[in-house]
Design a protein around this motif. Structure first.
Motif, short mmCIF file in Angstrom:
data_model
loop_
_atom_site.label_atom_id
_atom_site.label_comp_id
_atom_site.label_asym_id
_atom_site.label_seq_id
_atom_site.Cartn_x
_atom_site.Cartn_y
_atom_site.Cartn_z
N GLY A 106 8.34 12.57 -90.02
CA GLY A 106 7.08 13.49 -89.12
C GLY A 106 7.46 14.22 -88.11
N GLU A 107 8.84 14.86 -88.05
CA GLU A 107 9.85 15.61 -87.35
C GLU A 107 9.08 16.49 -88.20
OE1 GLU A 107 10.56 13.21 -84.54
OE2 GLU A 107 10.89 15.25 -84.89
N ASN A 108 10.12 17.86 -87.27
CA ASN A 108 10.38 19.03 -87.78
C ASN A 108 11.66 19.25 -88.53
OD1 ASN A 108 7.27 20.08 -86.80
ND2 ASN A 108 8.07 20.57 -85.20
N ARG A 109 11.47 20.82 -89.67
CA ARG A 109 12.77 20.56 -89.99
C ARG A 109 13.83 21.53 -88.86
NH1 ARG A 109 10.35 21.33 -95.85
NH2 ARG A 109 10.62 19.83 -97.04
N GLU A 110 14.78 21.22 -89.04
CA GLU A 110 15.58 21.76 -87.90
C GLU A 110 17.10 21.98 -88.88
OE1 GLU A 110 14.46 19.65 -83.98
OE2 GLU A 110 16.61 20.05 -84.50
N SER A 111 17.10 23.65 -88.69
CA SER A 111 19.09 24.20 -88.84
C SER A 111 20.03 23.44 -88.33
CB SER A 111 18.73 25.34 -89.27
OG SER A 111 17.83 25.93 -89.95
N TYR A 112 20.52 23.35 -88.86
CA TYR A 112 22.43 22.85 -88.18
C TYR A 112 23.66 23.07 -89.04
CZ TYR A 112 19.48 18.86 -86.03
OH TYR A 112 19.11 18.19 -85.09
#
Length: 121
Positions: free
Chosen positions: A104-110
């Protein structure tokens, strides 16, 4: 916390090969995509190659036929095999991951810290 750690850069003569690896670790739930970018001095960071969770790959025109991207989904690792290197491939290469850290978490960039690739003529 998520970390991307790259390895495999270095100095090579034109026509040679290098293999870059990147391991993603930490609180990772799922990875949507991984990629390699590069940034040459005084230039913008640009995508070199990418691979999606379904295995779909992309390679920039400048590296097609010479670079191959692959991924180990179990080990959360992405590899860039670079063959027939040219002086214009000289740049800092960065690993990139687009992922979620929980259901359920948002996708993030690393991003990784970058690894230098230098190709001498």
């Amino acid at each position: 916390q998520v970390q991307l750690v790259e390895s495999g850069g270095g100095l090579v003569q034109a026509g040679g090969s290098l293999r870059l690896s990147c391991v993603a670790s930490g609180s990772i739930f799922s990875i949507n995509a991984m990629a390699w970018y590069r940034q040459a001095p005084r230039e913008q960071r640009v995508v070199v190659a990418s691979i999606l969770s379904d295995g779909t790959t992309y390679a920039a025109d400048s590296v097609k036929g010479r670079f191959t991207i692959s991924r180990d989904t179990i080990k959360n690792t992405v590899v860039l095999q670079m063959n027939d290197l040219k002086p214009e491939d000289t740049a800092v290469y960065y690993c990139y991951a687009h992922l979620t850290t929980g259901p359920g978490e948002n996708r993030e960039s690393y991003w990784g810290q970058g690894t230098q690739v230098t190709v001498s003529s």
